[in-house]
Design an enzyme around this catalytic site. Structure first.
Site, mmCIF file in Angstrom:
data_model
loop_
_atom_site.group_PDB
_atom_site.id
_atom_site.type_symbol
_atom_site.label_atom_id
_atom_site.label_comp_id
_atom_site.label_asym_id
_atom_site.label_seq_id
_atom_site.Cartn_x
_atom_site.Cartn_y
_atom_site.Cartn_z
ATOM 1 N N ARG A 1 -14.533 -16.457 -9.347
ATOM 2 C CA ARG A 1 -13.695 -15.378 -10.231
ATOM 3 C C ARG A 1 -15.074 -14.630 -10.162
ATOM 4 O O ARG A 1 -15.324 -13.103 -9.790
ATOM 5 C CB ARG A 1 -13.249 -15.050 -10.935
ATOM 6 C CG ARG A 1 -12.459 -13.848 -11.070
ATOM 7 C CD ARG A 1 -12.036 -13.506 -13.036
ATOM 8 N NE ARG A 1 -10.999 -14.589 -13.164
ATOM 9 C CZ ARG A 1 -9.686 -14.660 -12.499
ATOM 10 N NH1 ARG A 1 -9.582 -13.499 -11.531
ATOM 11 N NH2 ARG A 1 -8.550 -15.304 -12.840
ATOM 12 N N SER B 1 3.896 2.728 -15.673
ATOM 13 C CA SER B 1 2.991 2.405 -16.690
ATOM 14 C C SER B 1 1.922 2.820 -16.210
ATOM 15 O O SER B 1 1.450 2.171 -14.899
ATOM 16 C CB SER B 1 2.816 1.706 -17.831
ATOM 17 O OG SER B 1 3.962 0.790 -18.511
ATOM 18 N N ASN C 1 -5.178 1.859 -13.273
ATOM 19 C CA ASN C 1 -4.254 1.125 -12.569
ATOM 20 C C ASN C 1 -2.725 1.541 -12.980
ATOM 21 O O ASN C 1 -2.225 2.324 -14.508
ATOM 22 C CB ASN C 1 -4.331 0.006 -13.552
ATOM 23 C CG ASN C 1 -3.550 -1.887 -13.165
ATOM 24 O OD1 ASN C 1 -2.998 -1.598 -11.767
ATOM 25 N ND2 ASN C 1 -2.619 -2.792 -13.730
ATOM 26 N N HIS D 1 1.288 0.243 -13.644
ATOM 27 C CA HIS D 1 2.113 -1.022 -13.242
ATOM 28 C C HIS D 1 3.585 -0.797 -13.852
ATOM 29 O O HIS D 1 4.154 -0.367 -14.274
ATOM 30 C CB HIS D 1 1.959 -1.829 -14.981
ATOM 31 C CG HIS D 1 2.236 -3.562 -15.361
ATOM 32 N ND1 HIS D 1 1.759 -4.869 -14.679
ATOM 33 C CD2 HIS D 1 2.315 -3.684 -16.683
ATOM 34 C CE1 HIS D 1 2.686 -5.799 -14.768
ATOM 35 N NE2 HIS D 1 3.686 -4.833 -15.474
ATOM 36 N N MET E 1 -3.728 -7.271 -6.833
ATOM 37 C CA MET E 1 -3.138 -8.349 -7.444
ATOM 38 C C MET E 1 -4.120 -9.803 -7.815
ATOM 39 O O MET E 1 -3.792 -10.199 -8.776
ATOM 40 C CB MET E 1 -2.009 -8.958 -6.678
ATOM 41 C CG MET E 1 -0.514 -8.192 -6.704
ATOM 42 S SD MET E 1 -0.294 -6.591 -7.908
ATOM 43 C CE MET E 1 1.198 -8.094 -8.564
ATOM 44 N N ARG E 2 -5.476 -9.017 -8.418
ATOM 45 C CA ARG E 2 -6.162 -9.391 -8.939
ATOM 46 C C ARG E 2 -6.851 -9.319 -9.678
ATOM 47 O O ARG E 2 -7.179 -8.323 -10.609
ATOM 48 C CB ARG E 2 -7.881 -9.948 -7.667
ATOM 49 C CG ARG E 2 -7.781 -10.449 -6.238
ATOM 50 C CD ARG E 2 -7.235 -11.607 -6.350
ATOM 51 N NE ARG E 2 -7.658 -13.017 -6.943
ATOM 52 C CZ ARG E 2 -8.080 -13.713 -7.638
ATOM 53 N NH1 ARG E 2 -6.656 -14.661 -6.861
ATOM 54 N NH2 ARG E 2 -8.207 -14.333 -7.880
ATOM 55 N N GLY F 1 0.675 -1.565 0.071
ATOM 56 C CA GLY F 1 -0.046 -0.399 -0.192
ATOM 57 C C GLY F 1 0.732 1.081 -0.175
ATOM 58 O O GLY F 1 -0.086 2.258 0.153
ATOM 59 N N GLU G 1 -8.042 -6.507 -20.728
ATOM 60 C CA GLU G 1 -7.248 -7.714 -20.738
ATOM 61 C C GLU G 1 -6.129 -7.036 -20.024
ATOM 62 O O GLU G 1 -5.496 -5.868 -19.919
ATOM 63 C CB GLU G 1 -6.572 -7.530 -22.791
ATOM 64 C CG GLU G 1 -7.204 -7.753 -23.659
ATOM 65 C CD GLU G 1 -7.107 -7.200 -24.991
ATOM 66 O OE1 GLU G 1 -6.092 -7.255 -24.910
ATOM 67 O OE2 GLU G 1 -7.760 -7.142 -25.071
ATOM 68 N N LEU G 2 -5.052 -7.607 -19.954
ATOM 69 C CA LEU G 2 -4.631 -8.000 -19.107
ATOM 70 C C LEU G 2 -3.149 -7.233 -18.611
ATOM 71 O O LEU G 2 -2.406 -7.120 -20.165
ATOM 72 C CB LEU G 2 -3.728 -8.932 -18.382
ATOM 73 C CG LEU G 2 -3.034 -8.694 -17.079
ATOM 74 C CD1 LEU G 2 -3.845 -8.084 -15.752
ATOM 75 C CD2 LEU G 2 -2.095 -10.265 -17.626
ATOM 76 N N ASP G 3 -3.319 -5.874 -18.203
ATOM 77 C CA ASP G 3 -2.204 -4.977 -18.485
ATOM 78 C C ASP G 3 -2.128 -4.539 -19.686
ATOM 79 O O ASP G 3 -1.011 -4.068 -20.567
ATOM 80 C CB ASP G 3 -0.965 -5.579 -17.809
ATOM 81 C CG ASP G 3 -0.973 -6.046 -16.312
ATOM 82 O OD1 ASP G 3 -1.244 -5.142 -15.914
ATOM 83 O OD2 ASP G 3 -0.203 -6.674 -16.264
HETATM 84 C C1 GAR Z 1 3.270 -1.452 -7.048
HETATM 85 O O1 GAR Z 1 4.536 -1.657 -7.950
HETATM 86 C C2 GAR Z 1 2.201 -1.665 -8.517
HETATM 87 O O2 GAR Z 1 3.109 -0.899 -9.901
HETATM 88 C C3 GAR Z 1 2.364 -2.756 -8.406
HETATM 89 O O3 GAR Z 1 2.586 -3.590 -7.015
HETATM 90 C C4 GAR Z 1 2.914 -3.033 -6.619
HETATM 91 C C5 GAR Z 1 2.534 -1.922 -5.290
HETATM 92 O O4 GAR Z 1 2.967 -1.820 -4.593
HETATM 93 N N1 GAR Z 1 1.254 -2.977 -9.670
HETATM 94 C C6 GAR Z 1 1.475 -4.871 -9.974
HETATM 95 O O5 GAR Z 1 2.290 -5.246 -10.511
HETATM 96 C C7 GAR Z 1 0.163 -4.711 -10.941
HETATM 97 N N2 GAR Z 1 -0.146 -5.796 -12.148
HETATM 98 P P1 GAR Z 1 2.240 -0.709 -3.234
HETATM 99 O O6 GAR Z 1 1.081 -2.249 -2.280
HETATM 100 O O7 GAR Z 1 3.826 -0.659 -1.856
HETATM 101 O O8 GAR Z 1 1.355 0.406 -3.560
#
Ligand code: GAR
Length: 215
Positions: free
Chosen positions: A65, A136, A107, A109, A90-91, A12, A143-145
């Site tokens: 899901r 990004s 989102n 990424h 992460m879902r 977070g 579609e994923l990412d």
């Molecule tokens: C971040 O780096 C974000 O880009 C990544 O998870 C991390 C969360 O960090 N997200 C993904 O990989 C989504 N596909 P945080 O919980 O400290 O904010």
């Protein structure tokens, strides 16, 4: 003031950066709720510390899901948010939910999409000896990412960096760029028309905001 929902699964740190920008008045928005699918996410502690209301919707408690998405969707609807922010969530969201909120969910990424969608992005960057890495921010599609890109923050990989060091740099960029983009969306300077991201009075090239970081 815009009503925001932030979805998390883990540490977070992005939630914290967004919350700070809201309480400092940089973002013209208020976090109406934090949702975590993970009851043990450290981000929930951050939500408590920042006096944010939060809700756990544990995906493990649902048969499939679709059922999880349905609960999530009902809860989101009850809040009527202006913007839904995935911050380390992460879902994968199903098509029904992502279609319903298309244009309203963003989102972040940890890669320069379309490179490295999915997991283990830092590991893959190192394995391929890439010279650049970055983050990004995009609208979420089914579609994923792969939804329409809004912004990218990029840096050059100068030394022999470890995965942990890469991750640290990625976080530094995320904590600057995500609040900045959320601010612009809340100020109605970025929105989606069809599949096209529209920028009002903002510098973009090839329809994406690019920022280079010297880290
Ligand atoms: C971040 O780096 C974000 O880009 C990544 O998870 C991390 C969360 O960090 N997200 C993904 O990989 C989504 N596909 P945080 O919980 O400290 O904010």
């Amino acid at each position: 003031m815009k009503k925001l929902i932030v979805l998390i699964s883990g540490s977070g740190s992005n939630l914290e950066a967004i919350s700070k920008a809201c309480s400092e008045g940089i973002i013209n928005g208020v976090i109406a709720s934090v949702i975590s699918n993970n009851p043990n996410a450290y981000g929930l502690e951050r939500a408590k510390k920042n006096n944010l209301s939060y809700k756990v919707i544990n995906h493990k408690k649902f048969e499939n899901r679709e059922k999880f998405d349905e609960e999530l969707s009902n809860y989101i609807s009850s809040i009527e948010p202006d913007l839904i922010i995935l911050a380390g969530f992460m879902r994968i969201l199903g098509k029904k939910l992502s279609d319903k909120y298309f244009g309203k969910i963003i989102n972040i990424h940890p890669s320069l999409l379309p490179k490295y969608p999915g997991l283990d992005t830092h590991e893959r960057v190192l394995k391929n000896n890439d010279s650049f890495h970055g983050i990004s921010i995009h609208y979420v599609s089914s579609e994923l990412d792969a939804g329409p890109l809004i912004a990218q923050g990029k840096f050059q990989i100068k030394n022999n960096l470890s995965e942990e060091e890469l991750k640290e740099k990625i976080h530094k960029i995320e904590h600057i760029l995500y609040p900045k983009i959320i601010k612009e969306i809340c100020d109605d300077r970025i929105h989606l028309e069809g599949n096209k991201v529209i920028f009002k009075n903002l510098k973009s090239s090839n329809n994406i905001i690019y920022e280079n970081y010297d880290l």
